[in-house]
Every structure is written in structure tokens, then in C-alpha cells.
Design a protein around this motif. Structure first.
Motif, mmCIF file in Angstrom:
data_model
loop_
_atom_site.group_PDB
_atom_site.id
_atom_site.type_symbol
_atom_site.label_atom_id
_atom_site.label_comp_id
_atom_site.label_asym_id
_atom_site.label_seq_id
_atom_site.Cartn_x
_atom_site.Cartn_y
_atom_site.Cartn_z
ATOM 1 N N VAL A 188 8.629 3.261 5.558
ATOM 2 C CA VAL A 188 8.283 1.957 4.991
ATOM 3 C C VAL A 188 8.223 0.974 6.148
ATOM 4 N N ASN A 189 7.085 0.279 6.280
ATOM 5 C CA ASN A 189 6.929 -0.688 7.361
ATOM 6 C C ASN A 189 5.812 -1.652 7.008
ATOM 7 N N ALA A 190 6.116 -2.945 7.013
ATOM 8 C CA ALA A 190 5.109 -4.004 6.809
ATOM 9 C C ALA A 190 4.294 -3.789 5.531
ATOM 10 N N ASP A 191 4.990 -3.636 4.394
ATOM 11 C CA ASP A 191 4.348 -3.449 3.081
ATOM 12 C C ASP A 191 3.428 -2.236 3.033
ATOM 13 N N THR A 223 0.839 -1.196 0.000
ATOM 14 C CA THR A 223 0.000 0.000 0.000
ATOM 15 C C THR A 223 0.874 1.246 0.000
ATOM 16 N N LEU A 224 0.536 2.200 -0.865
ATOM 17 C CA LEU A 224 1.241 3.472 -0.940
ATOM 18 C C LEU A 224 0.274 4.602 -0.635
ATOM 19 N N GLU A 225 0.718 5.516 0.225
ATOM 20 C CA GLU A 225 -0.008 6.761 0.481
ATOM 21 C C GLU A 225 0.957 7.912 0.274
ATOM 22 N N ILE A 226 0.562 8.866 -0.564
ATOM 23 C CA ILE A 226 1.341 10.082 -0.763
ATOM 24 C C ILE A 226 0.469 11.226 -0.267
ATOM 25 N N LEU A 227 0.922 11.871 0.808
ATOM 26 C CA LEU A 227 0.133 12.912 1.456
ATOM 27 C C LEU A 227 0.855 14.248 1.383
ATOM 28 N N HIS A 280 7.856 -6.399 0.658
ATOM 29 C CA HIS A 280 8.666 -7.047 1.706
ATOM 30 C C HIS A 280 9.971 -6.306 1.972
ATOM 31 N N HIS A 281 10.026 -5.009 1.636
ATOM 32 C CA HIS A 281 11.211 -4.197 1.897
ATOM 33 C C HIS A 281 11.419 -4.071 3.405
ATOM 34 N N ALA A 282 12.654 -3.982 3.807
ATOM 35 C CA ALA A 282 12.973 -3.782 5.227
ATOM 36 C C ALA A 282 12.413 -2.433 5.692
#
Length: 78
Positions: A68-71, A2-6, A34-36
Motif C-alpha cells: 500500500v503506497n500513495a492510495d 486504485t486496487l490491483e489484484i494480480l 490515505h492509508h499509511a
């Protein structure tokens, strides 16, 4: 993932993506599923992302930071 750009005024994008490329303070970098976990400052530039099942899109930002955390990728743009 999921991506959010605020931005301070509104949500520029919110949805599922396959990848995100960001203008990091130490150089451009790409986030894949799955990025760190990371937190990074962002410089002025272009956030490029590939929505699930769509064509690459982009948003220009004046700087900010990303978590970035937990996809989940959260971009706070200035």
C-alpha cells in the motif's frame, strides 16, 4: 484509491475502490483511502473490496503479499 489484484496467470481486478479488506498474516485488516504505506504478507483467504459506486466483491487467494503506497493497493496473489 486504485486496487490491483494480480496472480501469476492474469490480472484478477484492476480499478478504483473505496475500501479493501485483506487476510493478513497477523489477522484481517482493512485499507481505506490515505492509508499509511505498508507491505504485508497475506494468508489464504478472501480479498473483499468495494468498487466506487458498486456492490462489495471478493476474490479468494491462496496467499501472497500486498503493498500500500500513495492510495495504490497492489496485491500479488499466489
Amino acid at each position: 484509491m486504485t486496487l490491483e489484484i494480480l496472480s501469476p496467470e492474469k490480472t484478477l481486478f484492476s480499478g478504483e475502490v473505496q475500501r479493501v479488506t485483506l487476510p493478513g498474516a497477523a489477522g484481517e485488516f482493512t485499507v481505506l483511502p490515505h492509508h499509511a504505506p505498508i507491505i504485508s504478507s497475506l494468508t489464504a483467504g478472501r480479498v473483499r473490496y468495494l468498487p466506487a459506486g458498486g456492490a462489495e466483491q471478493s476474490v479468494d487467494i491462496a496467499g501472497g503479499f500486498v503493498e500500500v503506497n500513495a492510495d495504490r493497493v497492489s496485491v500479488c496473489a499466489g
